[in-house]
Scaffold this motif. Structure first.
Motif, PDB file in Angstrom:
ATOM      1  N   CYS A  71      38.965  88.973 -55.970  1.00  0.00           N
ATOM      2  CA  CYS A  71      40.223  88.988 -56.737  1.00  0.00           C
ATOM      3  C   CYS A  71      40.679  90.367 -57.144  1.00  0.00           C
ATOM      4  O   CYS A  71      41.759  90.486 -57.719  1.00  0.00           O
ATOM      5  CB  CYS A  71      40.119  88.076 -57.961  1.00  0.00           C
ATOM      6  SG  CYS A  71      38.965  88.667 -59.185  1.00  0.00           S
ATOM      7  N   ASP A  93      51.498  73.046 -62.756  1.00  0.00           N
ATOM      8  CA  ASP A  93      51.410  73.610 -61.414  1.00  0.00           C
ATOM      9  C   ASP A  93      50.264  72.982 -60.617  1.00  0.00           C
ATOM     10  O   ASP A  93      49.951  73.418 -59.519  1.00  0.00           O
ATOM     11  CB  ASP A  93      51.261  75.137 -61.464  1.00  0.00           C
ATOM     12  CG  ASP A  93      49.951  75.570 -62.099  1.00  0.00           C
ATOM     13  OD1 ASP A  93      49.139  74.693 -62.470  1.00  0.00           O
ATOM     14  OD2 ASP A  93      49.737  76.781 -62.226  1.00  0.00           O
ATOM     15  N   HIS A  95      47.129  73.076 -61.248  1.00  0.00           N
ATOM     16  CA  HIS A  95      45.837  73.740 -61.450  1.00  0.00           C
ATOM     17  C   HIS A  95      45.514  73.930 -62.925  1.00  0.00           C
ATOM     18  O   HIS A  95      44.534  74.583 -63.252  1.00  0.00           O
ATOM     19  CB  HIS A  95      45.841  75.112 -60.758  1.00  0.00           C
ATOM     20  CG  HIS A  95      46.075  75.033 -59.281  1.00  0.00           C
ATOM     21  ND1 HIS A  95      45.088  74.685 -58.392  1.00  0.00           N
ATOM     22  CD2 HIS A  95      47.195  75.223 -58.553  1.00  0.00           C
ATOM     23  CE1 HIS A  95      45.593  74.687 -57.165  1.00  0.00           C
ATOM     24  NE2 HIS A  95      46.866  75.001 -57.238  1.00  0.00           N
ATOM     25  N   SER A  96      46.353  73.419 -63.794  1.00  0.00           N
ATOM     26  CA  SER A  96      46.196  73.727 -65.210  1.00  0.00           C
ATOM     27  C   SER A  96      45.505  72.575 -65.940  1.00  0.00           C
ATOM     28  O   SER A  96      46.008  71.463 -66.011  1.00  0.00           O
ATOM     29  CB  SER A  96      47.570  73.990 -65.832  1.00  0.00           C
ATOM     30  OG  SER A  96      47.496  73.890 -67.235  1.00  0.00           O
ATOM     31  N   GLN A 187      30.524  77.207 -63.009  1.00  0.00           N
ATOM     32  CA  GLN A 187      31.841  77.837 -63.208  1.00  0.00           C
ATOM     33  C   GLN A 187      32.078  78.168 -64.685  1.00  0.00           C
ATOM     34  O   GLN A 187      32.784  79.122 -65.004  1.00  0.00           O
ATOM     35  CB  GLN A 187      32.953  76.901 -62.716  1.00  0.00           C
ATOM     36  CG  GLN A 187      32.977  76.679 -61.211  1.00  0.00           C
ATOM     37  CD  GLN A 187      32.073  75.527 -60.772  1.00  0.00           C
ATOM     38  OE1 GLN A 187      31.204  75.074 -61.519  1.00  0.00           O
ATOM     39  NE2 GLN A 187      32.282  75.062 -59.559  1.00  0.00           N
ATOM     40  N   GLY A 284      41.579  85.543 -64.620  1.00  0.00           N
ATOM     41  CA  GLY A 284      42.378  84.500 -63.972  1.00  0.00           C
ATOM     42  C   GLY A 284      41.606  83.801 -62.862  1.00  0.00           C
ATOM     43  O   GLY A 284      41.639  82.565 -62.739  1.00  0.00           O
ATOM     44  N   HIS A 285      40.883  84.580 -62.077  1.00  0.00           N
ATOM     45  CA  HIS A 285      40.113  84.040 -60.951  1.00  0.00           C
ATOM     46  C   HIS A 285      39.036  83.063 -61.436  1.00  0.00           C
ATOM     47  O   HIS A 285      38.925  81.934 -60.931  1.00  0.00           O
ATOM     48  CB  HIS A 285      39.479  85.223 -60.216  1.00  0.00           C
ATOM     49  CG  HIS A 285      38.492  84.870 -59.155  1.00  0.00           C
ATOM     50  ND1 HIS A 285      38.824  84.121 -58.043  1.00  0.00           N
ATOM     51  CD2 HIS A 285      37.164  85.176 -59.021  1.00  0.00           C
ATOM     52  CE1 HIS A 285      37.742  83.976 -57.279  1.00  0.00           C
ATOM     53  NE2 HIS A 285      36.737  84.600 -57.843  1.00  0.00           N
ATOM     54  N   GLU A 287      38.798  81.553 -64.376  1.00  0.00           N
ATOM     55  CA  GLU A 287      39.402  80.398 -65.050  1.00  0.00           C
ATOM     56  C   GLU A 287      39.940  79.405 -64.012  1.00  0.00           C
ATOM     57  O   GLU A 287      39.846  78.194 -64.197  1.00  0.00           O
ATOM     58  CB  GLU A 287      40.514  80.841 -66.000  1.00  0.00           C
ATOM     59  CG  GLU A 287      40.016  81.489 -67.284  1.00  0.00           C
ATOM     60  CD  GLU A 287      39.332  80.503 -68.230  1.00  0.00           C
ATOM     61  OE1 GLU A 287      39.441  79.280 -68.028  1.00  0.00           O
ATOM     62  OE2 GLU A 287      38.660  80.968 -69.173  1.00  0.00           O
ATOM     63  N   ASP A 288      40.488  79.924 -62.916  1.00  0.00           N
ATOM     64  CA  ASP A 288      40.978  79.031 -61.857  1.00  0.00           C
ATOM     65  C   ASP A 288      39.823  78.246 -61.236  1.00  0.00           C
ATOM     66  O   ASP A 288      39.944  77.047 -60.968  1.00  0.00           O
ATOM     67  CB  ASP A 288      41.686  79.834 -60.757  1.00  0.00           C
ATOM     68  CG  ASP A 288      43.074  80.290 -61.184  1.00  0.00           C
ATOM     69  OD1 ASP A 288      43.560  79.818 -62.232  1.00  0.00           O
ATOM     70  OD2 ASP A 288      43.660  81.129 -60.473  1.00  0.00           O
ATOM     71  N   GLY A 291      38.840  75.603 -63.720  1.00  0.00           N
ATOM     72  CA  GLY A 291      39.867  74.565 -63.808  1.00  0.00           C
ATOM     73  C   GLY A 291      39.845  73.657 -62.582  1.00  0.00           C
ATOM     74  O   GLY A 291      39.921  72.432 -62.699  1.00  0.00           O
ATOM     75  N   ASP A 292      39.716  74.258 -61.405  1.00  0.00           N
ATOM     76  CA  ASP A 292      39.689  73.448 -60.176  1.00  0.00           C
ATOM     77  C   ASP A 292      38.480  72.514 -60.163  1.00  0.00           C
ATOM     78  O   ASP A 292      38.569  71.364 -59.728  1.00  0.00           O
ATOM     79  CB  ASP A 292      39.659  74.363 -58.942  1.00  0.00           C
ATOM     80  CG  ASP A 292      41.004  75.048 -58.709  1.00  0.00           C
ATOM     81  OD1 ASP A 292      41.998  74.647 -59.355  1.00  0.00           O
ATOM     82  OD2 ASP A 292      41.059  75.996 -57.895  1.00  0.00           O
TER      83      ASP A 292
ATOM     84  N   GLU B  70      54.508  72.174 -56.562  1.00  0.00           N
ATOM     85  CA  GLU B  70      53.955  72.162 -57.908  1.00  0.00           C
ATOM     86  C   GLU B  70      54.786  71.316 -58.864  1.00  0.00           C
ATOM     87  O   GLU B  70      54.632  71.389 -60.063  1.00  0.00           O
ATOM     88  CB  GLU B  70      53.892  73.598 -58.445  1.00  0.00           C
ATOM     89  CG  GLU B  70      53.002  74.491 -57.594  1.00  0.00           C
ATOM     90  CD  GLU B  70      53.084  75.936 -58.023  1.00  0.00           C
ATOM     91  OE1 GLU B  70      54.065  76.298 -58.698  1.00  0.00           O
ATOM     92  OE2 GLU B  70      52.166  76.680 -57.695  1.00  0.00           O
TER      93      GLU B  70
END
Lengths: 312, 87
Positions: A71, A93, A95-96, A187, A284-285, A287-288, A291-292, B70
């Motif tokens: 990232c 979106d 992914h949240s 994660q 961000g990476h 957390e993504d 989240g995923d 999205e």
């Protein structure tokens, strides 16, 4: 680990491990924990044991190399990176986690979310305090002011970690420190390990500041959604208070961190811009990835934890 | 009220964000209600979109449209109290 009979992994084995996997993340988490509150029955002197620090350094190299590879843009435009954080997507979106929980989160998912987040929130703002001796002037004064707020502004009952413990109790979770380490997915460990990594190394002070800014800037809208999710799920007042507090507090912290902490740091050390951007991107990476992981499990109606929670 | 021999209270204004005032602060609304915050700095909403008015809740932020992949699964637009900052 306690008495020297256990053989430590050699550097080759550490280098061959998956940077985001259970083994490496648990290794880092356990070694970092020696700098926070340690473990019952473990010799406190192991915090500075040279052999353990050697293993930790090898593991940190694996983790940080992967983060830079996956990232790190190498960009230096801090204003652009911060502006991007302040753009709120309209609607979900996909992914949240907070959007999902607000819209259709069930109580068992909120309990899993709180258990996973307890790894950080029960030591909320602790890893960030390590950056203070490495800052000067405006950046230092502002960082300490925000941290003072995180630690309850002099009142123990308002320490954010305590507000989170109250939330956990409200949700029928065990609020004891470290209780859900075994249940948390890699994660979730990675998010906390990133903070410890950035906090413990002076050379990563720019990344720590970028990470901290990301947390404070993205917190208010996410917290508002989580407060709403808890209201909808019928959680008690303590559960809602944690996120209500974070809407209001972090709306202030965001301004102070952006203008004074980042601004002050870059005034002193403009060459750290690339690290500030790295901290924003890494946060961000990771957390993504978390989240995923959570959403993939919940969409299949299964637990996102390594061991499901007991019913309240 | 600050004593006269203290440094003046600092207020930071920002075109796109809240007014920042060194706390503690009491805000008196036009209906006469008083709201108090003891925070070291208080962010006072100027866009009037905040759902925690008079305090900023970052609702002034610009929004980016969700991309084609999205959109909401049910195709609805955000409803009042969900994501529209002007609600």
């Amino acid at each position: 680990m306690g008495c020297g009979r256990t053989r430590l992994p050699d550097a080759g084995a550490v280098r061959r491990s998956d940077p985001y996997g259970d083994d490496l993340q648990l290794l880092l988490y356990v070694l970092y924990e020696l700098h926070y509150r340690g473990f019952a029955g473990v010799d406190e002197r192991l915090e500075w044991d040279p052999a353990l620090l050697g293993v930790r350094a090898a593991a940190e190299d694996v983790f940080l190399d992967a983060l830079r590879r996956d990232c790190g843009s190498g960009g230096k435009d801090v204003a652009e990176a911060v502006d991007a954080l302040q753009l709120e997507p309209v609607g979900d979106d996909g992914h949240s986690v907070s959007h999902h929980l607000q819209r259709e989160g069930e109580l068992w998912q909120l309990r899993e979310y709180a258990a996973v987040r307890s790894l950080y929130h029960l030591k909320e703002a602790d890893p960030h305090l390590w950056v203070v001796p490495r800052l000067r002037g405006r950046a230092k004064a502002a960082m300490v002011a925000v941290e003072f707020d995180e630690f309850g502004a002099g009142r123990a009952e308002n320490v954010h970690a305590q507000l989170f413990a109250d939330l956990m109790t409200d949700l029928g979770l065990d609020a004891r420190y470290g209780r859900y380490l075994d249940a948390a997915p890699a994660q979730a460990l990675a998010v906390v390990n990133m903070m410890s990594l950035f906090g413990l190394h002076r050379r990563l002070r720019g990344a720590l500041v970028g990470h901290f800014a990301t947390v404070e800037i993205t917190s208010p809208p996410g917290s508002r959604r989580l407060a709403r999710a808890l209201r909808r799920a019928g959680a008690g007042p303590a559960a809602r208070r944690f996120y209500d507090e974070h809407v209001e507090a972090d709306a202030v912290h965001e301004q102070v961190v952006r203008h004074e902490v980042i601004g002050g740091l870059l005034e002193d050390e403009p060459e750290l811009a690339v690290d500030v951007v790295l901290g924003i991107e890494v946060t961000g990476h990771l957390e993504d990835l978390l989240g995923d992981h959570l959403l993939a499990a919940w969409r299949e109606d299964r637990s996102a934890l390594r061991t499901p929670l007991a019913q309240p | 009220m600050a004593a006269r021999n203290e440094a003046p209270r600092r207020v930071v204004v920002n075109r796109e964000g809240p007014i920042l005032v060194e706390g503690p602060v009491e805000v008196v609304g036009d209906d006469g209600t008083t709201t108090r915050s003891d925070r070291f700095v208080v962010a006072i909403c100027t866009c009037r979109r905040s759902r925690t008015y008079p305090w900023c809740d970052t609702s002034h932020r610009r929004r980016k449209p969700a991309g084609p992949s999205e959109s909401r699964p049910d195709g609805r637009q955000p409803q009042e109290g969900e994501e529209d900052p002007r609600s």
